[in-house]
Design a protein around this motif. Structure first.
Motif, PDB file in Angstrom:
ATOM      1  N   UNK A  45       0.838  -1.203   0.000  1.00 23.44           N
ATOM      2  CA  UNK A  45       0.000   0.000   0.000  1.00 23.44           C
ATOM      3  C   UNK A  45       0.875   1.257   0.000  1.00 23.44           C
ATOM      4  N   UNK A  46       1.934   1.255   0.799  1.00 23.11           N
ATOM      5  CA  UNK A  46       2.848   2.404   0.829  1.00 23.11           C
ATOM      6  C   UNK A  46       3.466   2.632  -0.553  1.00 23.11           C
ATOM      7  N   UNK A  47       3.815   1.552  -1.228  1.00 21.01           N
ATOM      8  CA  UNK A  47       4.386   1.662  -2.570  1.00 21.01           C
ATOM      9  C   UNK A  47       3.364   2.214  -3.566  1.00 21.01           C
ATOM     10  N   UNK A  48       2.126   1.745  -3.461  1.00 18.65           N
ATOM     11  CA  UNK A  48       1.064   2.228  -4.347  1.00 18.65           C
ATOM     12  C   UNK A  48       0.808   3.717  -4.106  1.00 18.65           C
ATOM     13  N   UNK A  49       0.839   4.123  -2.843  1.00 19.99           N
ATOM     14  CA  UNK A  49       0.665   5.538  -2.507  1.00 19.99           C
ATOM     15  C   UNK A  49       1.800   6.378  -3.084  1.00 19.99           C
ATOM     16  N   UNK A  50       3.019   5.824  -3.055  1.00 23.24           N
ATOM     17  CA  UNK A  50       4.164   6.530  -3.632  1.00 23.24           C
ATOM     18  C   UNK A  50       3.994   6.696  -5.142  1.00 23.24           C
ATOM     19  N   UNK A  51       3.532   5.653  -5.803  1.00 24.32           N
ATOM     20  CA  UNK A  51       3.292   5.730  -7.248  1.00 24.32           C
ATOM     21  C   UNK A  51       2.216   6.765  -7.557  1.00 24.32           C
ATOM     22  N   UNK A  52       1.180   6.807  -6.719  1.00 21.29           N
ATOM     23  CA  UNK A  52       0.122   7.799  -6.913  1.00 21.29           C
ATOM     24  C   UNK A  52       0.670   9.205  -6.692  1.00 21.29           C
ATOM     25  N   UNK A  53       1.482   9.375  -5.669  1.00 21.99           N
ATOM     26  CA  UNK A  53       2.066  10.682  -5.352  1.00 21.99           C
ATOM     27  C   UNK A  53       2.978  11.161  -6.480  1.00 21.99           C
TER      28      UNK A  53
END
Length: 223
Positions: A122-130
């Motif tokens: 989830x943290x990685x997905x949030x980083x990709x979104x950011x």
């Protein structure tokens, strides 16, 4: 909640050696706690985890017949250990694609929740979104339970350069021996304004009545 009283839809990402169905069972108390506020949708990781041999040399499934993982830290053994430093991992890109497919076919989602290895994803997905690298992701918030910062060199790109501004609630146990509290705390600097829920227990998603208000107050901002 909105005028139509529509519950927030949350995509749920299970931990290592779990699957969508088993994680749904394990989070039954949380679903009950928040049933008026959220709808939780569960998916399974694309990678099957090899069963482990027990002391009698029998193949053990650890209780769940279909054990899944989001990536492997040991490429050769197809295994995962949160504390295993590695140069490269196996399977992460396929897992990101699995989430993208889920968003397209099962979405839209207001938020995303992950547990253990799933929280790290989830943290990685949030980083990709950011970083605006994945147009498919548009999560308004993230809940990370027993998350940690991946120690795989290949994953450094998720933690460098951009601070994640997506509102986040980080939940971890003081008696967690799988992902110790300090490992979860190490992930906090990657998120701007991270909220924290600390519980005295171990490696699970806490959902006692005393935690209800923290979850509800966090979620209320997105109704």
């Amino acid at each position: 909640m909105s005028k139509a009283a529509v519950p927030l839809r949350i995509l749920c990402i299970h931990g290592y050696r779990q699957n969508g169905s088993s994680f749904r069972e394990k989070t039954g108390a949380l679903r009950k706690l928040l049933k008026k506020q959220v709808e939780m949708v569960y998916i399974s990781a694309p990678h099957q985890v090899p069963a482990v041999q027990n002391e009698t040399n029998q193949m053990s499934s650890g209780g769940d017949e279909d054990q899944r993982g989001w990536w492997f830290s040991d490429v050769q053994a197809r295994s995962f250990n949160a504390q295993q430093e590695c140069e490269s991992s196996l399977g992460l890109e396929e897992s990101i694609e699995t989430v993208k497919t889920a968003v397209k076919e099962l979405g839209p989602f207001d938020g995303i929740l992950g547990f253990s290895q799933g929280a790290t994803l989830v943290a990685m997905l949030c980083a990709l979104q950011e970083q605006k690298l994945e147009a498919d992701f548009n999560f308004r918030f993230a809940i990370l339970v027993a998350g940690f910062r991946s120690v795989c060199s290949q994953h450094r790109r998720f933690y460098e350069g951009t601070v994640i501004t997506i509102p986040s609630l980080h939940v971890f146990g003081q008696d967690d021996h799988v992902i110790p509290e300090e490992m979860s705390r190490d992930l906090l600097p990657a998120f701007d304004g991270a909220q924290i829920l600390i519980h005295p227990g171990g490696h699970f998603v806490p959902a006692a009545s005393l935690h209800r208000q923290t979850y509800k107050d966090f979620l209320k901002k997105f109704e």
